[in-house]
Scaffold this motif. Structure first.
Motif, PDB file in Angstrom:
ATOM      1  N   UNK A 147       0.817  -1.247   0.118  1.00 40.81           N
ATOM      2  CA  UNK A 147      -0.085   0.035   0.026  1.00 40.81           C
ATOM      3  C   UNK A 147       0.803   1.039  -0.161  1.00 40.81           C
ATOM      4  N   UNK A 148       1.746   1.181   0.936  1.00 37.03           N
ATOM      5  CA  UNK A 148       2.803   2.309   0.913  1.00 37.03           C
ATOM      6  C   UNK A 148       3.527   2.673  -0.484  1.00 37.03           C
ATOM      7  N   UNK A 149       3.866   1.438  -1.047  1.00 37.42           N
ATOM      8  CA  UNK A 149       4.799   1.618  -2.360  1.00 37.42           C
ATOM      9  C   UNK A 149       3.774   2.302  -3.154  1.00 37.42           C
ATOM     10  N   UNK A 150       2.904   1.464  -3.372  1.00 37.74           N
ATOM     11  CA  UNK A 150       1.944   1.851  -4.385  1.00 37.74           C
ATOM     12  C   UNK A 150       1.326   3.542  -4.254  1.00 37.74           C
ATOM     13  N   UNK A 151       1.055   3.755  -3.091  1.00 32.31           N
ATOM     14  CA  UNK A 151       0.648   5.060  -2.943  1.00 32.31           C
ATOM     15  C   UNK A 151       1.992   5.932  -3.401  1.00 32.31           C
ATOM     16  N   UNK A 152       3.019   5.751  -2.775  1.00 24.20           N
ATOM     17  CA  UNK A 152       4.284   6.622  -3.178  1.00 24.20           C
ATOM     18  C   UNK A 152       4.411   6.931  -4.564  1.00 24.20           C
ATOM     19  N   UNK A 153       4.165   5.578  -5.408  1.00 25.67           N
ATOM     20  CA  UNK A 153       4.465   5.418  -6.887  1.00 25.67           C
ATOM     21  C   UNK A 153       3.361   6.288  -7.724  1.00 25.67           C
ATOM     22  N   UNK A 154       1.981   6.114  -7.167  1.00 25.37           N
ATOM     23  CA  UNK A 154       1.053   6.821  -7.657  1.00 25.37           C
ATOM     24  C   UNK A 154       1.127   8.376  -7.617  1.00 25.37           C
ATOM     25  N   UNK A 155       1.412   8.657  -6.397  1.00 26.95           N
ATOM     26  CA  UNK A 155       1.645  10.253  -5.950  1.00 26.95           C
ATOM     27  C   UNK A 155       2.887  10.674  -7.058  1.00 26.95           C
ATOM     28  N   UNK A 156       3.848  10.232  -6.921  1.00 30.76           N
ATOM     29  CA  UNK A 156       4.936  10.826  -7.783  1.00 30.76           C
ATOM     30  C   UNK A 156       4.704  10.971  -9.312  1.00 30.76           C
ATOM     31  N   UNK A 157       3.984   9.761  -9.869  1.00 28.08           N
ATOM     32  CA  UNK A 157       3.800   9.737 -11.167  1.00 28.08           C
ATOM     33  C   UNK A 157       2.708  10.689 -11.625  1.00 28.08           C
ATOM     34  N   UNK A 158       1.800  11.157 -10.743  1.00 29.97           N
ATOM     35  CA  UNK A 158       0.501  11.843 -10.933  1.00 29.97           C
ATOM     36  C   UNK A 158       0.908  13.142 -10.757  1.00 29.97           C
ATOM     37  N   UNK A 170       0.874  15.973 -13.762  1.00 31.97           N
ATOM     38  CA  UNK A 170       0.333  17.461 -13.587  1.00 31.97           C
ATOM     39  C   UNK A 170       1.294  18.542 -13.641  1.00 31.97           C
ATOM     40  N   UNK A 171       2.658  18.273 -13.262  1.00 36.43           N
ATOM     41  CA  UNK A 171       3.753  19.254 -13.429  1.00 36.43           C
ATOM     42  C   UNK A 171       3.745  19.729 -14.787  1.00 36.43           C
ATOM     43  N   UNK A 172       3.849  18.691 -15.693  1.00 29.79           N
ATOM     44  CA  UNK A 172       3.902  18.991 -17.164  1.00 29.79           C
ATOM     45  C   UNK A 172       2.683  19.759 -17.671  1.00 29.79           C
ATOM     46  N   UNK A 173       1.499  19.945 -17.023  1.00 28.94           N
ATOM     47  CA  UNK A 173       0.293  20.835 -17.234  1.00 28.94           C
ATOM     48  C   UNK A 173       0.335  22.139 -16.383  1.00 28.94           C
ATOM     49  N   UNK A 174       1.401  22.057 -15.512  1.00 31.09           N
ATOM     50  CA  UNK A 174       1.613  23.499 -14.620  1.00 31.09           C
ATOM     51  C   UNK A 174       0.306  23.536 -13.746  1.00 31.09           C
ATOM     52  N   UNK A 175      -0.087  22.337 -13.126  1.00 31.95           N
ATOM     53  CA  UNK A 175      -0.991  22.380 -12.253  1.00 31.95           C
ATOM     54  C   UNK A 175      -0.633  21.249 -11.202  1.00 31.95           C
ATOM     55  N   UNK A 176      -1.215  21.754  -9.756  1.00 33.81           N
ATOM     56  CA  UNK A 176      -1.012  20.915  -8.653  1.00 33.81           C
ATOM     57  C   UNK A 176      -2.128  19.727  -8.444  1.00 33.81           C
ATOM     58  N   UNK A 177      -1.781  18.883  -7.887  1.00 37.43           N
ATOM     59  CA  UNK A 177      -2.820  17.798  -7.739  1.00 37.43           C
ATOM     60  C   UNK A 177      -3.908  18.536  -6.924  1.00 37.43           C
ATOM     61  N   UNK A 178      -3.978  19.369  -5.954  1.00 38.75           N
ATOM     62  CA  UNK A 178      -5.058  19.861  -5.390  1.00 38.75           C
ATOM     63  C   UNK A 178      -6.028  20.544  -6.600  1.00 38.75           C
ATOM     64  N   UNK A 179      -5.244  21.380  -7.482  1.00 34.55           N
ATOM     65  CA  UNK A 179      -5.856  22.353  -8.449  1.00 34.55           C
ATOM     66  C   UNK A 179      -6.285  21.281  -9.354  1.00 34.55           C
TER      67      UNK A 179
END
Length: 131
Positions: free
Chosen positions: A8-19, A23-32
Motif C-alpha cells: 500500500x505504501x509503495x503503490x501510494x508513493x508511486x502513484x503520487x510521484x507519477x501523477x 500534472x507538473x507537465x500541465x503546470x497544475x498541482x494535484x489539489x488544483x
C-alpha cells in the motif's frame, strides 16, 4: 511475500510521484486538478469544495481556498466557483491525460480483476476502521 502495508505504501508513493509528474507537465498541482475535476460537474461554494476534497485536507491545508484563488487568477475558475470556458478546456485536456494514466496503472487487469482488487481493498479498509 511482502505484507499488505508495504505494498500500500509503495503503490501510494508511486502513484503520487507519477501523477505529480504528469500534472507538473500541465503546470497544475494535484489539489488544483482535484478542484477542476470537482467543478467540472457544476458550480460549488468554497465550503462544498472543501467538503468534497475533505480526505485531502490536513493541518497544513485546512481549506482549498488558496488553490481555488490560483485557479481564479489563472482565469480557469470564476467567482461563485464555476469553471470558465478556459477552465473547461484545461479540465478536458488534463482529464484525457489522467484517464490514460489511470488506464496504464491497471494494465493487464481484467475488469473482474479490478473489481476484485477494489472490493478487497474496501474490505481491508472497513476492517481497519472497525479496530
Amino acid at each position: 511475500m511482502k505484507p499488505l502495508g508495504y505494498w500500500l505504501k509503495r503503490i501510494d508513493g508511486q502513484l503520487e510521484a507519477a501523477i505529480d509528474h504528469l500534472l507538473a507537465e500541465e503546470a497544475v498541482s494535484r489539489r488544483q486538478w482535484q478542484i477542476l475535476n470537482t467543478l467540472a460537474t457544476g458550480p460549488r461554494s468554497l465550503q462544498e469544495i472543501d467538503e468534497a476534497l475533505a480526505p485531502f485536507r490536513d493541518s497544513d491545508s485546512p481549506t482549498f481556498q488558496p488553490a481555488v484563488a490560483e485557479l481564479v487568477s489563472r482565469g480557469w475558475v470564476q467567482s461563485g466557483y464555476a469553471l470558465t470556458g478556459q477552465g473547461r478546456l484545461a479540465h478536458q485536456q488534463i482529464a484525457a491525460k489522467v484517464h490514460t494514466f489511470r488506464e496504464k496503472t491497471i494494465e493487464g487487469l481484467s475488469e473482474k480483476d479490478y473489481a476484485t482488487l477494489v472490493g478487497l481493498l474496501e474490505r481491508v479498509s472497513a476492517n481497519v476502521a472497525a479496530l
